[in-house]
Each structure stands twice: as C-alpha cells, then as structure tokens.
Design a protein around this motif. Structure first.
Motif, PDB file in Angstrom:
ATOM      1  N   ALA A  68       0.724   4.084  -2.726  1.00 38.91           N
ATOM      2  CA  ALA A  68       0.405   5.458  -2.312  1.00 38.91           C
ATOM      3  C   ALA A  68       1.480   6.410  -2.822  1.00 38.91           C
ATOM      4  CB  ALA A  68       0.297   5.527  -0.792  1.00 38.91           C
ATOM      5  N   ASN A  69       2.735   6.012  -2.690  1.00 36.80           N
ATOM      6  CA  ASN A  69       3.827   6.860  -3.187  1.00 36.80           C
ATOM      7  C   ASN A  69       3.724   7.039  -4.694  1.00 36.80           C
ATOM      8  OD1 ASN A  69       4.943   7.270  -0.714  1.00 36.80           O
ATOM      9  ND2 ASN A  69       6.640   5.837  -0.958  1.00 36.80           N
ATOM     10  N   ALA A  70       3.465   5.917  -5.398  1.00 33.78           N
ATOM     11  CA  ALA A  70       3.381   5.992  -6.856  1.00 33.78           C
ATOM     12  C   ALA A  70       2.261   6.961  -7.259  1.00 33.78           C
ATOM     13  CB  ALA A  70       3.135   4.604  -7.443  1.00 33.78           C
ATOM     14  N   VAL A  71       1.112   6.852  -6.580  1.00 33.66           N
ATOM     15  CA  VAL A  71      -0.016   7.747  -6.911  1.00 33.66           C
ATOM     16  C   VAL A  71       0.389   9.198  -6.616  1.00 33.66           C
ATOM     17  CG1 VAL A  71      -2.363   8.390  -6.235  1.00 33.66           C
ATOM     18  CG2 VAL A  71      -1.778   5.982  -6.554  1.00 33.66           C
TER      19      VAL A  71
ATOM     20  N   ARG B   9      13.127  13.260   3.142  1.00 35.06           N
ATOM     21  CA  ARG B   9      12.173  13.931   2.244  1.00 35.06           C
ATOM     22  C   ARG B   9      12.954  14.758   1.255  1.00 35.06           C
ATOM     23  NH1 ARG B   9       9.289  17.780   4.896  1.00 35.06           N
ATOM     24  NH2 ARG B   9       7.635  17.773   3.368  1.00 35.06           N
ATOM     25  N   GLU B  10      12.520  14.706  -0.006  1.00 35.49           N
ATOM     26  CA  GLU B  10      13.178  15.536  -0.992  1.00 35.49           C
ATOM     27  C   GLU B  10      12.740  16.980  -0.781  1.00 35.49           C
ATOM     28  OE1 GLU B  10      15.526  14.627  -3.556  1.00 35.49           O
ATOM     29  OE2 GLU B  10      15.580  13.107  -1.983  1.00 35.49           O
ATOM     30  N   PRO B  11      13.641  17.958  -1.074  1.00 36.42           N
ATOM     31  CA  PRO B  11      13.255  19.358  -0.905  1.00 36.42           C
ATOM     32  C   PRO B  11      12.007  19.678  -1.735  1.00 36.42           C
ATOM     33  CG  PRO B  11      15.568  19.160  -1.557  1.00 36.42           C
ATOM     34  CD  PRO B  11      15.001  17.794  -1.574  1.00 36.42           C
TER      35      PRO B  11
ATOM     36  N   GLY C 287       0.829  -1.208   0.000  1.00 36.77           N
ATOM     37  CA  GLY C 287       0.000   0.000   0.000  1.00 36.77           C
ATOM     38  C   GLY C 287       0.862   1.256   0.000  1.00 36.77           C
ATOM     39  N   GLU C 288       1.980   1.209   0.718  1.00 40.30           N
ATOM     40  CA  GLU C 288       2.884   2.370   0.771  1.00 40.30           C
ATOM     41  C   GLU C 288       3.491   2.638  -0.603  1.00 40.30           C
ATOM     42  OE1 GLU C 288       3.452   4.547   3.109  1.00 40.30           O
ATOM     43  OE2 GLU C 288       4.882   5.564   1.804  1.00 40.30           O
ATOM     44  N   LEU C 289       3.893   1.558  -1.296  1.00 48.25           N
ATOM     45  CA  LEU C 289       4.470   1.740  -2.629  1.00 48.25           C
ATOM     46  C   LEU C 289       3.444   2.339  -3.579  1.00 48.25           C
ATOM     47  CD1 LEU C 289       6.660  -1.457  -3.217  1.00 48.25           C
ATOM     48  CD2 LEU C 289       7.353   0.822  -2.468  1.00 48.25           C
TER      49      LEU C 289
ATOM     50  N   TYR D  99       5.972  12.522   5.790  1.00 51.82           N
ATOM     51  CA  TYR D  99       6.966  12.530   6.858  1.00 51.82           C
ATOM     52  C   TYR D  99       8.263  11.803   6.492  1.00 51.82           C
ATOM     53  CZ  TYR D  99       3.012  14.213   9.403  1.00 51.82           C
ATOM     54  OH  TYR D  99       1.953  14.975   9.793  1.00 51.82           O
ATOM     55  N   GLY D 100       8.272  11.188   5.327  1.00 52.23           N
ATOM     56  CA  GLY D 100       9.487  10.456   4.961  1.00 52.23           C
ATOM     57  C   GLY D 100       9.667   9.204   5.800  1.00 52.23           C
ATOM     58  N   LEU D 101       8.558   8.621   6.229  1.00 52.66           N
ATOM     59  CA  LEU D 101       8.632   7.424   7.081  1.00 52.66           C
ATOM     60  C   LEU D 101       8.196   6.156   6.352  1.00 52.66           C
ATOM     61  CD1 LEU D 101       7.298   8.419  10.609  1.00 52.66           C
ATOM     62  CD2 LEU D 101       9.468   7.354  10.061  1.00 52.66           C
ATOM     63  N   GLY D 102       7.335   6.357   5.330  1.00 51.02           N
ATOM     64  CA  GLY D 102       6.699   5.201   4.679  1.00 51.02           C
ATOM     65  C   GLY D 102       7.694   4.156   4.200  1.00 51.02           C
ATOM     66  N   LEU D 103       8.709   4.591   3.450  1.00 56.60           N
ATOM     67  CA  LEU D 103       9.657   3.614   2.890  1.00 56.60           C
ATOM     68  C   LEU D 103      10.546   3.000   3.982  1.00 56.60           C
ATOM     69  CD1 LEU D 103      10.764   5.258  -0.490  1.00 56.60           C
ATOM     70  CD2 LEU D 103       9.185   3.364  -0.112  1.00 56.60           C
ATOM     71  N   ALA D 104      10.829   3.782   5.043  1.00 54.42           N
ATOM     72  CA  ALA D 104      11.634   3.241   6.150  1.00 54.42           C
ATOM     73  C   ALA D 104      10.869   2.103   6.827  1.00 54.42           C
ATOM     74  CB  ALA D 104      11.964   4.340   7.146  1.00 54.42           C
TER      75      ALA D 104
ATOM     76  N   THR E  92      10.809   2.743  -9.972  1.00 52.93           N
ATOM     77  CA  THR E  92      10.429   1.335  -9.852  1.00 52.93           C
ATOM     78  C   THR E  92      10.931   0.814  -8.511  1.00 52.93           C
ATOM     79  OG1 THR E  92      10.630   1.057 -12.224  1.00 52.93           O
ATOM     80  CG2 THR E  92      10.607  -0.950 -10.915  1.00 52.93           C
ATOM     81  N   PHE E  93      10.047   0.190  -7.753  1.00 53.29           N
ATOM     82  CA  PHE E  93      10.413  -0.412  -6.465  1.00 53.29           C
ATOM     83  C   PHE E  93      10.201  -1.915  -6.572  1.00 53.29           C
ATOM     84  CE2 PHE E  93      11.051   3.227  -3.701  1.00 53.29           C
ATOM     85  CZ  PHE E  93      10.540   4.255  -4.494  1.00 53.29           C
ATOM     86  N   THR E  94      11.210  -2.687  -6.163  1.00 53.03           N
ATOM     87  CA  THR E  94      11.114  -4.141  -6.275  1.00 53.03           C
ATOM     88  C   THR E  94      11.276  -4.780  -4.898  1.00 53.03           C
ATOM     89  OG1 THR E  94      12.085  -3.992  -8.455  1.00 53.03           O
ATOM     90  CG2 THR E  94      12.040  -6.174  -7.462  1.00 53.03           C
TER      91      THR E  94
HETATM   92  N1  LIG Z   1       7.175   6.507  -6.634  1.00 55.48           N
HETATM   93  C1  LIG Z   1       8.035   7.475  -6.311  1.00 55.48           C
HETATM   94  N2  LIG Z   1       8.462   8.357  -7.250  1.00 55.48           N
HETATM   95  C2  LIG Z   1       9.340   9.329  -6.932  1.00 55.48           C
HETATM   96  N3  LIG Z   1       9.845   9.519  -5.710  1.00 55.48           N
HETATM   97  C3  LIG Z   1       9.477   8.683  -4.730  1.00 55.48           C
HETATM   98  C4  LIG Z   1       8.533   7.615  -4.974  1.00 55.48           C
HETATM   99  N4  LIG Z   1       8.347   6.947  -3.827  1.00 55.48           N
HETATM  100  C5  LIG Z   1       9.115   7.578  -2.895  1.00 55.48           C
HETATM  101  N5  LIG Z   1       9.781   8.620  -3.436  1.00 55.48           N
HETATM  102  C6  LIG Z   1      10.705   9.512  -2.738  1.00 55.48           C
HETATM  103  O1  LIG Z   1      11.093   8.923  -1.546  1.00 55.48           O
HETATM  104  C7  LIG Z   1      10.844   9.791  -0.451  1.00 55.48           C
HETATM  105  C8  LIG Z   1      10.529   8.964   0.769  1.00 55.48           C
HETATM  106  O2  LIG Z   1       9.296   8.257   0.604  1.00 55.48           O
HETATM  107  P1  LIG Z   1       8.506   7.824   1.880  1.00 55.48           P
HETATM  108  O3  LIG Z   1       7.351   7.025   1.457  1.00 55.48           O
HETATM  109  O4  LIG Z   1       9.456   7.230   2.846  1.00 55.48           O
HETATM  110  O5  LIG Z   1       8.050   9.211   2.513  1.00 55.48           O
HETATM  111  P2  LIG Z   1       6.859  10.160   2.095  1.00 55.48           P
HETATM  112  O6  LIG Z   1       5.955   9.475   1.141  1.00 55.48           O
HETATM  113  O7  LIG Z   1       7.475  11.459   1.662  1.00 55.48           O
HETATM  114  O8  LIG Z   1       6.144  10.379   3.503  1.00 55.48           O
HETATM  115  P3  LIG Z   1       5.240   9.322   4.312  1.00 55.48           P
HETATM  116  O9  LIG Z   1       5.259   8.041   3.554  1.00 55.48           O
HETATM  117  O10 LIG Z   1       5.880   9.228   5.663  1.00 55.48           O
HETATM  118  O11 LIG Z   1       3.906   9.944   4.347  1.00 55.48           O
HETATM  119  C9  LIG Z   1       9.712  10.656  -0.919  1.00 55.48           C
HETATM  120  O12 LIG Z   1       9.683  11.886  -0.224  1.00 55.48           O
HETATM  121  C10 LIG Z   1      10.040  10.839  -2.371  1.00 55.48           C
HETATM  122  O13 LIG Z   1      10.992  11.872  -2.519  1.00 55.48           O
END
Ligand SMILES: Nc1ncnc2c1ncn2[C@@H]1O[C@H](COP(=O)(O)OP(=O)(O)OP(=O)(O)O)[C@@H](O)[C@H]1O
Ligand SMILES: [Mg+2]
Length: 424
Positions: A312-315, A361-363, A308-310, A370-375, A399-401
C-alpha cells in the motif's frame, strides 16, 4: 511479567535499573559522606589534643620524666641534654633549638621520619632554658588507619546493602507499571474475545437473511444492502480477530511452532488485493519467487497485513508508470527474506529508522495517513522474531526488506475468520 512483550520488558528493566541506580547512588554517597565527616572530625580532634600536649610538655615537662611517646631536650648555652629514654634517630632538631634560642620565640615543626610523624615544639622558658618537646604520633596514625579500614568495610557493606535495597525498591517501584501494561493487554484480549461470539452470530444471521432475501425475490437494493451489512460484519470480525492475534503475537508466539505460513502465498495474496489500485495508477507490480514454498511459523493474517502495508505504501508513493517489485528468497542462516522495492519518490536516508516510529509522517504527507502502518508492521515482524529495514533516496525509490526465521515444513493449522487484506 510473563504477559509482557520484549519491548515492554526492556522498558520495565530500564525503569527498574534507573530507580535502582539512583537509590544505590544515594545510599553510597550518604555512607561516603558520613565516613568523610567522621574521619575529618577525628583527625581534627586528634591534632588539637596532641598539639595541646606537646605545648604543655614544652612549657612544663622535665626531660627526666617525659610522658609516653614523648621526649624532652634542654639546651643551656649550647649544651643539649635529653632524658633517660634514648631519643629516636635524628632528634633533637638542633636547627630549631638554635633558632628558638636566638629569636627567643617558639618554633613548631612537623617531621616525617622513621616511618612515623613527629610533632616538635621548641621554646625558651622563663628560667632561660630552651626546651624541645618531641611527640611521636604513631598511635594516632594507627587509629586513623583503623578508622579508614572500618570506613572502607562499612562502605563495602553499605554498597551491598545499597545494591539489595536498590533491587527491592526498583522492583516495587515499577511493579505498578508492569501491572498496568498487563491489564491493558488483558482488557483488549478479553473484550475482543467476548465480542467474537456475538459477531459470529450476527454474521451467520445476516447470511441467512441474505439467502432468504434472494429466495424471497426482494428488490435488488435490499439484497445489496444485506450484502454490504454482511461484509461490514465480516470486517468487524476480522478486526477483532486481528486484535486478539496482535496481543498473542506481542507476547511472542512466532518462531515457537505457530501455524506454518507460506510467505510466497502471502505476498501473492497481498499483490492480488492491491491489483485494482495498481492498474488504476498504471503501476507494474512483479513478484519474483522461488518455485517452492518459503515457510515461516506465524500468524498469516498479521503477515498479510505487514506485506499489504508495504505494498500500500509503495503504491501510494510511486507515481503513474512506476514499478513495484516483490522479491522472495532464502537468505543465509535459514532466513526467509521478502523485499518490496519501488521506483517512487523514496525518502531521505537520514529518516530510514524514524519512519518506523508511531505517527511518523513526512511534511506534506496525505491527510488521511496516520504514520502508523510501518510501526504496526515492525511490531508484527518483531513478534515473529524477524527484522525489517528500509533504504531509500529522494527520487530514487524505496526498498523495504523483511527477514523472518524460516520453518521446516509440516502441516499447517486453520484459522477462525476469513482473512482479507487491508485495501485502500
Ligand atoms: N514506499 C515508500 N516510499 C517513500 N516513502 C515511504 C514509503 N513507505 C513509507 N514511506 C514513508 O514512511 C512514512 C511512514 O509510513 P507509514 O506506513 O508508517 O505511515 P503512512 O503510510 O503515512 O500512514 P498509515 O500507514 O498509518 O496510513 C510515510 O509517511 C512516508 O513518508
Ligand atoms: Mg502506510
């Protein structure tokens, strides 16, 4: 350390090795220093004493009665005489005799010969005789060799003691750290566990109330309020359950016969949970999966959160009209692989590892991220003995694998709380 995670154990091992290495180094350096001081003091004292003896012999000694390890030669007008004991090969030193006689001054020499070192002093006495005193230092050299040997043995013993001390000190020094980590996890698990019963009771109660409200023909906003309350309590329960599962995962149940989870079903559930947002953003989401199940041992809710995190990030990072593709397959070595690729903004390949760091978190990123999801995702995957990697290029998508050890099919186990994907 039984309740520690692999990462925590590695941190503790590193801390212990560092403390141990420093203690070992200090002990070794101290022993070396003491040895060096002892050796230099001994050689210095020996040199002073032997030269004192040589000078005394040259001034007062008689060739006929030389002291031990010494020889005396007299030179009267070029005629050289030694004592009764045959001199070592190469003595007397004729050049020194001639020089001392000619210059009427004392000449001192150190000569390495016959496998030993000789100290030689030649001087002209008041009675006109030129005398050469030769001293063989072989016993002093043997003493030095013995001292060096003893110091070498002491250094070796010291090293062994240092290693043992380092081990004990290292273990004691980091014990509080290990304990603190275990206590922290215990607090989370105990508190979560104790919260489960009241939450279940509250959930059941609110469901009963919601049913009674429907029967009692309450106003619609009251019924909706009760439904919202039930949903909030259910979410609360799911969070507490996740905390417990994470703590269990952290100490590594994955791959050890946890419940069987079909990763294809997890991916489809995650996609279903994101469908509204994807449609809203005009994104095309596809799932490419084999017809049969892809089973792994693990915790379904945790895996669902990871996928779900992957998604959500992709969306979040794909502009309207873009594509998101989930691909599931078996990889060599009995590995089950899930790839989430998007056609979005991508990222700099140089930060591919760093985006898994906590609070990365990217600038210019969204304020409510919060930059926590992928951690957290990486912790979940590591807890399942899997790996996750990211590839991407700015403007060319990401792409995340995820790779997890596959499991042989067997009947699965149930779960305590209804699972819900984290929707944004
Ligand atoms: N699909 C993606 N495309 C581009 N950049 C990504 C993608 N997924 C993650 N990132 C980069 O990785 C960083 C960290 O992702 P992560 O999910 O840990 O944190 P977040 O989504 O910023 O916050 P949170 O998940 O805590 O709400 C993101 O801020 C973004 O810069
Ligand atoms: Mg995220």
């Amino acid at each position: 350390m039984g309740e520690l995670t692999g990462d925590e154990r590695a941190v503790i091992r590193r801390a212990r090795s560092r403390v141990g290495a420093v203690v070992g180094l200090v002990i070794t350096v101290l022993i070396g220093l003491v040895g060096a001081i002892a050796y230099s003091m001994m050689t210095h004292a020996q040199d002073r004493q032997v030269w004192r003896e040589v000078r005394y012999n040259a001034t007062y000694g008689e060739p006929a009665t030389p002291p031990g390890c010494a020889w005396l030669f007299t030179d009267v007008d070029g005629e050289v005489n030694g004592g009764p004991i045959p001199p070592p090969a190469g003595f007397p030193l004729v050049d020194d005799l001639e020089r001392a006689r000619a210059l009427r001054t004392a000449v001192e020499d150190v000569v390495e010969r016959n496998g030993t070192v000789y100290l030689v002093r030649t001087q002209t006495r008041a009675d006109g005789r030129t005398v050469q005193a030769v001293f063989d230092t072989r016993y002093q050299l043997a003493d030095r060799r013995h001292l060096l040997l003893a110091l070498g043995v002491a250094e070796l013993v010291g090293l062994a003691v240092a290693a043992a001390t380092a081990l004990v000190v290292g273990q004691r020094a980091v014990a509080p750290l290990a304990e603190a980590l275990v206590r922290q996890r215990r607090f989370v698990t105990d508190a979560s566990h104790e919260l489960r019963t009241p939450i279940t009771q509250a959930y059941t109660r609110v469901q009963v109330l919601a049913r009674q409200a429907a029967d009692a023909d309450l106003p619609a906003d009251h019924r909706a309020g009760l439904d919202r309350l039930a949903a909030a309590i259910r979410r609360f329960g799911a969070i507490v359950d996740d905390l417990l599962l994470s703590a269990r995962l952290a100490v590594g149940p994955g791959g050890h016969g946890g419940p069987l989870v079909d990763l294809c079903a997890v991916a489809e559930t995650a996609v279903a949970a994101e469908t509204d947002r994807a449609v809203d953003r005009r994104l095309t989401v596809t799932v490419d999966r084999p017809p049969d199940q892809l089973l792994v041992n693990g915790i379904e809710s945790a895996l669902l959160r990871a996928v779900g995190e992957l998604l959500a990030n992709a969306v979040n990072h794909t502009p309207a009209g873009g594509r998101i593709a989930l691909t599931l397959c078996r990889a060599p070595g009995g590995v089950v692989q899930l790839t989430v690729g998007d056609s979005g903004e991508g990222f700099d390949p140089a930060v591919a590892d760093r985006i898994f760091d906590r609070f990365h978190r990217e600038p210019g990123g969204h304020e409510r991220r919060y930059g926590l999801g992928l951690a957290l995702l990486r912790e979940v995957v590591a807890g399942h003995r899997g790996t996750v990697e990211a590839t991407g290029h700015p403007g060319a998508g990401a792409t995340f694998t995820i790779r997890l050890p596959g499991a042989p099919a067997r009947p699965g186990a149930g779960r305590w709380w209804p699972v819900r994907s984290r929707a944004r």
